[in-house]
Design a protein around this motif. Structure first.
Motif, mmCIF file in Angstrom:
data_model
loop_
_atom_site.group_PDB
_atom_site.id
_atom_site.type_symbol
_atom_site.label_atom_id
_atom_site.label_comp_id
_atom_site.label_asym_id
_atom_site.label_seq_id
_atom_site.Cartn_x
_atom_site.Cartn_y
_atom_site.Cartn_z
ATOM 1 N N GLY A 29 0.811 -1.213 0.000
ATOM 2 C CA GLY A 29 0.000 0.000 0.000
ATOM 3 C C GLY A 29 0.842 1.260 0.000
ATOM 4 O O GLY A 29 0.814 2.030 0.963
ATOM 5 N N ILE A 30 1.601 1.483 -1.079
ATOM 6 C CA ILE A 30 2.477 2.656 -1.133
ATOM 7 C C ILE A 30 1.788 3.790 -1.904
ATOM 8 O O ILE A 30 0.991 3.555 -2.798
ATOM 9 C CB ILE A 30 3.847 2.335 -1.769
ATOM 10 N N SER A 31 2.119 5.015 -1.513
ATOM 11 C CA SER A 31 1.599 6.209 -2.183
ATOM 12 C C SER A 31 2.736 7.208 -2.343
ATOM 13 O O SER A 31 3.497 7.444 -1.400
ATOM 14 C CB SER A 31 0.469 6.851 -1.370
ATOM 15 N N LEU A 32 2.851 7.777 -3.532
ATOM 16 C CA LEU A 32 3.839 8.828 -3.760
ATOM 17 C C LEU A 32 3.502 9.564 -5.041
ATOM 18 O O LEU A 32 2.713 9.101 -5.863
ATOM 19 C CB LEU A 32 5.269 8.265 -3.810
ATOM 20 N N SER A 33 4.126 10.724 -5.209
ATOM 21 C CA SER A 33 3.909 11.554 -6.386
ATOM 22 C C SER A 33 5.253 12.102 -6.852
ATOM 23 O O SER A 33 6.071 12.517 -6.033
ATOM 24 C CB SER A 33 2.940 12.693 -6.050
ATOM 25 N N VAL A 34 5.483 12.072 -8.170
ATOM 26 C CA VAL A 34 6.705 12.606 -8.767
ATOM 27 C C VAL A 34 6.304 13.712 -9.740
ATOM 28 O O VAL A 34 5.481 13.485 -10.633
ATOM 29 C CB VAL A 34 7.504 11.510 -9.504
ATOM 30 N N GLU A 35 6.872 14.896 -9.551
ATOM 31 C CA GLU A 35 6.495 16.043 -10.361
ATOM 32 C C GLU A 35 7.296 16.091 -11.665
ATOM 33 O O GLU A 35 8.414 15.570 -11.730
ATOM 34 C CB GLU A 35 6.725 17.342 -9.581
ATOM 35 N N PRO A 36 6.754 16.714 -12.724
ATOM 36 C CA PRO A 36 7.509 16.878 -13.965
ATOM 37 C C PRO A 36 8.823 17.632 -13.711
ATOM 38 O O PRO A 36 8.849 18.616 -12.969
ATOM 39 C CB PRO A 36 6.559 17.707 -14.847
ATOM 40 N N GLY A 37 9.898 17.151 -14.321
ATOM 41 C CA GLY A 37 11.203 17.778 -14.141
ATOM 42 C C GLY A 37 11.951 17.311 -12.912
ATOM 43 O O GLY A 37 13.088 17.735 -12.672
ATOM 44 N N GLU A 38 11.347 16.422 -12.127
ATOM 45 C CA GLU A 38 11.983 15.929 -10.906
ATOM 46 C C GLU A 38 12.719 14.630 -11.176
ATOM 47 O O GLU A 38 12.324 13.821 -12.019
ATOM 48 C CB GLU A 38 10.923 15.707 -9.823
ATOM 49 N N ALA A 39 13.819 14.422 -10.462
ATOM 50 C CA ALA A 39 14.536 13.141 -10.484
ATOM 51 C C ALA A 39 14.290 12.456 -9.145
ATOM 52 O O ALA A 39 14.649 12.997 -8.091
ATOM 53 C CB ALA A 39 16.023 13.349 -10.721
ATOM 54 N N PHE A 40 13.667 11.279 -9.196
ATOM 55 C CA PHE A 40 13.269 10.568 -7.975
ATOM 56 C C PHE A 40 14.023 9.251 -7.903
ATOM 57 O O PHE A 40 13.937 8.431 -8.821
ATOM 58 C CB PHE A 40 11.756 10.323 -7.979
ATOM 59 N N GLY A 41 14.758 9.042 -6.822
ATOM 60 C CA GLY A 41 15.476 7.788 -6.601
ATOM 61 C C GLY A 41 14.668 6.855 -5.717
ATOM 62 O O GLY A 41 14.239 7.238 -4.626
ATOM 63 N N PHE A 42 14.465 5.628 -6.191
ATOM 64 C CA PHE A 42 13.657 4.634 -5.469
ATOM 65 C C PHE A 42 14.623 3.589 -4.923
ATOM 66 O O PHE A 42 15.179 2.786 -5.683
ATOM 67 C CB PHE A 42 12.655 4.018 -6.447
ATOM 68 N N ILE A 43 14.844 3.605 -3.603
ATOM 69 C CA ILE A 43 15.932 2.853 -2.987
ATOM 70 C C ILE A 43 15.374 1.740 -2.110
ATOM 71 O O ILE A 43 14.455 1.956 -1.324
ATOM 72 C CB ILE A 43 16.818 3.774 -2.128
ATOM 73 N N GLY A 44 15.957 0.555 -2.230
ATOM 74 C CA GLY A 44 15.550 -0.552 -1.381
ATOM 75 C C GLY A 44 16.385 -1.783 -1.678
ATOM 76 O O GLY A 44 17.041 -1.871 -2.717
ATOM 77 N N ALA A 45 16.367 -2.734 -0.762
ATOM 78 C CA ALA A 45 17.104 -3.986 -0.943
ATOM 79 C C ALA A 45 16.409 -4.843 -1.993
ATOM 80 O O ALA A 45 15.299 -4.550 -2.448
ATOM 81 C CB ALA A 45 17.183 -4.725 0.395
ATOM 82 N N ASN A 46 17.074 -5.917 -2.403
ATOM 83 C CA ASN A 46 16.447 -6.868 -3.321
ATOM 84 C C ASN A 46 15.169 -7.420 -2.692
ATOM 85 O O ASN A 46 15.156 -7.797 -1.520
ATOM 86 C CB ASN A 46 17.400 -8.028 -3.623
ATOM 87 N N GLY A 47 14.097 -7.461 -3.477
ATOM 88 C CA GLY A 47 12.833 -7.972 -2.978
ATOM 89 C C GLY A 47 12.008 -6.962 -2.207
ATOM 90 O O GLY A 47 10.957 -7.311 -1.652
ATOM 91 N N ALA A 48 12.443 -5.692 -2.179
ATOM 92 C CA ALA A 48 11.718 -4.682 -1.404
ATOM 93 C C ALA A 48 10.442 -4.231 -2.090
ATOM 94 O O ALA A 48 9.538 -3.708 -1.435
ATOM 95 C CB ALA A 48 12.617 -3.471 -1.153
ATOM 96 N N GLY A 49 10.350 -4.414 -3.420
ATOM 97 C CA GLY A 49 9.155 -4.000 -4.149
ATOM 98 C C GLY A 49 9.426 -2.965 -5.232
ATOM 99 O O GLY A 49 8.488 -2.477 -5.873
ATOM 100 N N LYS A 50 10.685 -2.652 -5.484
ATOM 101 C CA LYS A 50 11.024 -1.629 -6.479
ATOM 102 C C LYS A 50 10.604 -2.055 -7.882
ATOM 103 O O LYS A 50 9.894 -1.321 -8.586
ATOM 104 C CB LYS A 50 12.538 -1.349 -6.466
ATOM 105 N N THR A 51 11.043 -3.233 -8.309
ATOM 106 C CA THR A 51 10.743 -3.695 -9.664
ATOM 107 C C THR A 51 9.252 -3.968 -9.837
ATOM 108 O O THR A 51 8.687 -3.708 -10.911
ATOM 109 C CB THR A 51 11.572 -4.946 -9.996
ATOM 110 N N THR A 52 8.601 -4.460 -8.794
ATOM 111 C CA THR A 52 7.150 -4.673 -8.863
ATOM 112 C C THR A 52 6.433 -3.353 -9.134
ATOM 113 O O THR A 52 5.520 -3.284 -9.976
ATOM 114 C CB THR A 52 6.633 -5.291 -7.548
ATOM 115 N N THR A 53 6.836 -2.301 -8.443
ATOM 116 C CA THR A 53 6.237 -0.981 -8.666
ATOM 117 C C THR A 53 6.428 -0.538 -10.110
ATOM 118 O O THR A 53 5.496 -0.053 -10.768
ATOM 119 C CB THR A 53 6.858 0.054 -7.711
ATOM 120 N N ILE A 54 7.644 -0.699 -10.615
ATOM 121 C CA ILE A 54 7.945 -0.271 -11.987
ATOM 122 C C ILE A 54 7.145 -1.098 -12.992
ATOM 123 O O ILE A 54 6.629 -0.559 -13.980
ATOM 124 C CB ILE A 54 9.458 -0.372 -12.253
ATOM 125 N N LYS A 55 7.005 -2.402 -12.762
ATOM 126 C CA LYS A 55 6.240 -3.238 -13.692
ATOM 127 C C LYS A 55 4.767 -2.818 -13.733
ATOM 128 O O LYS A 55 4.135 -2.876 -14.785
ATOM 129 C CB LYS A 55 6.366 -4.709 -13.297
#
Length: 298
Positions: A29-55
């Motif tokens: 249940g994650i929530s976030l917003s990235v604005e136009p022109g912003e660089a957002f780093g998504f940091i976490g260990a393997n299996g944290a959910g980063k790739t799932t979010t991107i998919k």
């Protein structure tokens, strides 16, 4: 009112298991917003959910609950990904095609029109050091070269948003430096970045904000200044032969010390008087330390 480049609201992803076992939760249940022109780093260990979010953002899998949109268009709508450059951690490219053919195909898929398509593609292949293999089949390429082709394709379409999952994976130090420089240039030109990377130093160089994700939950979203703003010490590394109060010998001739901010100039003067050469002065709290702290608090 500006529409966010990425909007995520209460995103959950659960994978069912056999034999009536409880589902595996990849996102809680994650929530976030990235604005136009912003660089957002998504940091976490393997299996944290980063790739799932991107998919989910890429429409490759569906969320169990919650919503996600790109520039106001729901991610399940294919047009949401027009003008979206994407580089997965392990790019799969049609290995019988050449880099020039792959970039040309990407331009057509994204409906990009330029005066000279071939020259436009060659410009990006040259930027990534691939002009000499532009007409060779990708099947003969190393992992690093394949990664550079994928990055060239993502940039070739003049993206309004770049989503990069471990984009520096497989690149040598020179390749990493070149790609970071290109991404910095893209950011300065107003492009939007959403990236994950285990090379935290490079993320620190690029990102305006960082999301720290652990076990499918977003533990914190911070700006670089917030990572160091509440830290009252500075790390000092020097080279010298004489011991100085407050400094411990790291190994022969190399000294390290945590110095209160208010005492920094006095410590530097004492080191200078002792004949030390300053090697590094930086805030003690890095992105890595901040992530470990967030994990520990969770």
């Amino acid at each position: 009112m500006t529409v966010p480049a990425i909007t995520i609201e209460g995103l959950e992803k659960h994978y069912p298991r056999r034999w009536r076992a409880a589902p595996v939760s990849a996102l809680g249940g994650i929530s976030l917003s990235v604005e136009p022109g912003e660089a957002f780093g998504f940091i976490g260990a393997n299996g944290a959910g980063k790739t799932t979010t991107i998919k989910i953002l890429m429409g490759l899998i569906q969320a169990t609950r919650g919503n996600a949109s790109l520039f106001g268009t729901a991610v399940h709508v294919p047009d949401a990904r027009l003008g979206l450059g994407y580089v997965p951690e392990n790019p799969y490219l049609y290995d019988y095609l050449t880099p020039l053919e792959i970039l040309s195909m990407g331009m057509r898929l994204h409906r990009l029109r330029v005066n000279d398509p071939k020259a436009h593609c060659m410009t990006w292949l040259e930027r990534l050091g691939l002009e000499h293999v532009a007409s060779k089949a990708v099947r003969s390429f190393s992992k690093g070269m394949t990664q550079r082709v994928a990055i060239a394709q993502a940039l070739c379409i003049k993206p309004r948003l770049l989503i990069l999952d471990e984009p520096l994976s497989g690149l040598d130090p020179i390749g990493r430096r070149d790609v970071v420089d290109i991404l910095s240039e893209y950011k300065r030109g107003g492009g939007t970045l959403f990236l994950t990377s285990h090379v935290l130093h490079d993320v620190e160089r690029l990102a305006d904000r960082f999301g720290l994700i652990h076990k499918g939950l977003l533990r914190a979203v911070r700006a670089p200044a917030e990572l160091t703003g509440d830290q009252e010490t500075v790390m000092v590394r020097t080279f010298g032969q004489v011991a100085v109060d407050g400094m411990r010998e790291d190994f022969s001739g190399r000294w390290i010390g945590e110095v209160p901010r208010g005492d920094l100039w006095n410590r530097l003067q004492a080191l200078r008087d002792a004949g030390h050469v300053v090697l590094e002065v930086r805030p003690s709290l890095s992105l890595e330390v901040a992530f470990m702290r967030a994990v520990g608090e969770s």
